[in-house]
Design an enzyme around this catalytic site. Structure first.
Site, PDB file in Angstrom:
ATOM      1  CG  PHE A  74      -3.051   4.817  13.552  1.00 42.57           C
ATOM      2  CD1 PHE A  74      -2.943   6.008  12.861  1.00 42.57           C
ATOM      3  CD2 PHE A  74      -2.570   4.748  14.848  1.00 42.57           C
ATOM      4  CE1 PHE A  74      -2.348   7.125  13.447  1.00 42.57           C
ATOM      5  CE2 PHE A  74      -1.980   5.852  15.440  1.00 42.57           C
ATOM      6  CZ  PHE A  74      -1.866   7.035  14.742  1.00 42.57           C
ATOM      7  CG  ASN A  76      -0.211  -0.089   2.519  1.00 39.77           C
ATOM      8  OD1 ASN A  76       0.623   0.759   2.828  1.00 39.77           O
ATOM      9  ND2 ASN A  76      -0.486  -1.129   3.308  1.00 39.77           N
ATOM     10  CG  ASP A 125      -6.591  -5.728   5.070  1.00 44.43           C
ATOM     11  OD1 ASP A 125      -6.387  -5.696   6.299  1.00 44.43           O
ATOM     12  OD2 ASP A 125      -7.062  -4.772   4.425  1.00 44.43           O
ATOM     13  CE  LYS A 174      -9.001  -5.167  13.198  1.00 48.97           C
ATOM     14  NZ  LYS A 174      -8.442  -6.209  12.330  1.00 48.97           N
ATOM     15  CE  LYS A 181       8.870 -10.855 -14.822  1.00 50.63           C
ATOM     16  NZ  LYS A 181       9.611  -9.962 -15.727  1.00 50.63           N
TER      17      LYS A 181
END
Length: 422
Positions: free
Chosen positions: A346, A231, A299, A364, A309
């Site tokens: 967060f 990300n 996630d 959580k 590859k």
């Protein structure tokens, strides 16, 4: 202004008086401390004595102290009397001329200039009684500084925060016209390192003796030797929090995903790549007093990592990429026998930011969730707008640079820890 008499009132911001003592000493001044009964709940006379290298006075009824340094002499020996923090109660007694303890007796007996540095809840600061008392004190010649505006230990936001010690020190210097406390006031923007923590003096920092664990940055989940799932987290917010915690005196362990950031001073850093590696590093770093899970952990990961590859087959079709769920680090820490006393997660959201964060906190098992809207350029940017979600409610903080968000969060953490210990 070589000699300062510092009266420490009974408020959560009293710990900042320790840093003020250090700054006065560093500037060449002498400082003698008086601590009210309330102030002793937040900072010990021994700490102030060690920093000032002078006796600390706490009561009118100490025969030895009165014999060696009577309160009248004490009230007139200094060049300036500073009340910091000046609580609403203390300022009310000052305005009324009450002399029912050592601090107020000294203030009534002194013939030297007096500076009051207020610190209290925003509603208390705005109350008509407090405004009357401030006006009376100013009419009587007392210099009353304006408090700062920002998030408070009580969970509210507004005017009433104690100014930073550096700003108080500059106001004290402004009283001088000669000697070490006089001279030009430094421009804090001229030197980016001005006002940075002095780690040699960290024993009086509010998080001294506590272990703070911080995760930061993204994780990279390998698909094959040249590709990965990731990300756009830059790690800037997590690194800023680690730096602020270290500046507050904590022992800081920073576990970082792949980023290009320098390690903050006083921080022990461990670099990892994947979510599984981050979980292992977090578990190895426990126990901790506070854990702040800032990292944007992917996630999912590739269910089967290829050893070479993955090549296109020439058909024009996209090969399927089976995914597996990554370990949930925040939930794992919440369920750990070594769970920190304060666990903060967060939540990076693009819609329904607060409601998603509230649900995440419960799901959580975290104590607090810091939520932010990442639909813009927050990831990789230098500013952030966050909402602090706790069991007591939601605080909506204004847009701030990430280092200011970090400082505000660490101040809230320090206040929580002090309340928890009480």
């Amino acid at each position: 202004m070589r000699r300062i008499l510092l009266i420490v009132g009974g408020g959560i911001a009293a710990y900042k008086a320790c840093e003020l003592v250090r700054l006065i000493r560093k500037g060449g001044g002498e400082v003698t401390c008086v601590v009210t009964e309330g102030g002793q709940h937040f900072v010990t006379p021994m700490t102030l004595a060690a920093l000032s290298e002078k006796p600390v006075y706490t009561t009118l009824w100490d025969l030895k102290n009165e014999a060696e340094m009577g309160h009248i002499q004490l009230s007139r020996e200094a060049d300036l009397v500073v009340v910091c923090p000046a609580t609403a109660d203390l300022m009310a007694r000052m305005a009324a001329g009450i002399a029912d303890d050592l601090a107020t007796t000294l203030l009534l007996a002194t013939d030297k200039p007096v500076m009051a540095v207020p610190a209290m809840n925003v509603r208390m600061w705005e109350h008509p009684a407090t405004r009357r008392n401030v006006a009376r004190l100013r009419d009587d010649g007392v210099t009353v500084l304006e408090p700062d505006e920002g998030p408070m230990a009580c969970g509210e936001y507004g005017a009433g925060r104690l100014p930073e010690p550096e700003a108080i020190w500059q106001a004290i210097r402004a009283f001088g016209d000669s000697g070490p406390l006089a001279g030009p006031v430094a421009d804090p923007l001229a030197d980016p390192l001005a006002g940075q923590p002095d780690f040699a003096s960290e024993n009086h920092r509010p998080l001294h003796g506590r272990h703070v664990l911080v995760t930061a940055g993204p994780t990279h989940e390998p698909i094959d030797p040249v590709r990965y799932i990731a990300n756009r987290s830059s790690g800037k917010q997590g690194f800023a929090i680690a730096a602020a915690a270290a500046a507050a005196g904590a022992q800081v362990t920073l576990i970082s995903g792949p980023v290009h950031l320098d390690t903050p001073p006083g921080v022990e850093r461990y670099d990892v790549e994947s979510a599984a590696e981050m979980l292992d590093a977090v578990e190895s770093a426990l126990p901790a007093d506070v854990a702040i899970m800032v990292a944007a952990v992917a996630d999912w990961r590739a269910a089967d990592r290829a050893d070479s590859k993955i090549k296109k087959d020439g058909s024009g079709q996209v090969a399927p990429l089976p995914l597996a769920v990554n370990p949930d680090i925040l939930s794992s820490v919440a369920a750990s026998p070594a769970r920190p006393r304060l666990l903060i997660g967060f939540a990076a959201e693009t819609e329904h930011v607060v409601s998603h964060a509230q649900a995440k906190r419960l799901r959580k098992g975290a104590d607090w969730i810091v939520a932010n809207d990442v639909s813009g350029d927050v990831m990789g940017g230098d500013s952030n707008t966050v909402h602090l979600v706790t069991a007591e409610g939601v605080e909506d903080w204004p847009a701030m640079p990430k280092d200011k968000v970090a400082a505000a969060l660490v101040e809230r953490i320090a206040a929580h820890c002090m309340k928890d210990d009480a």
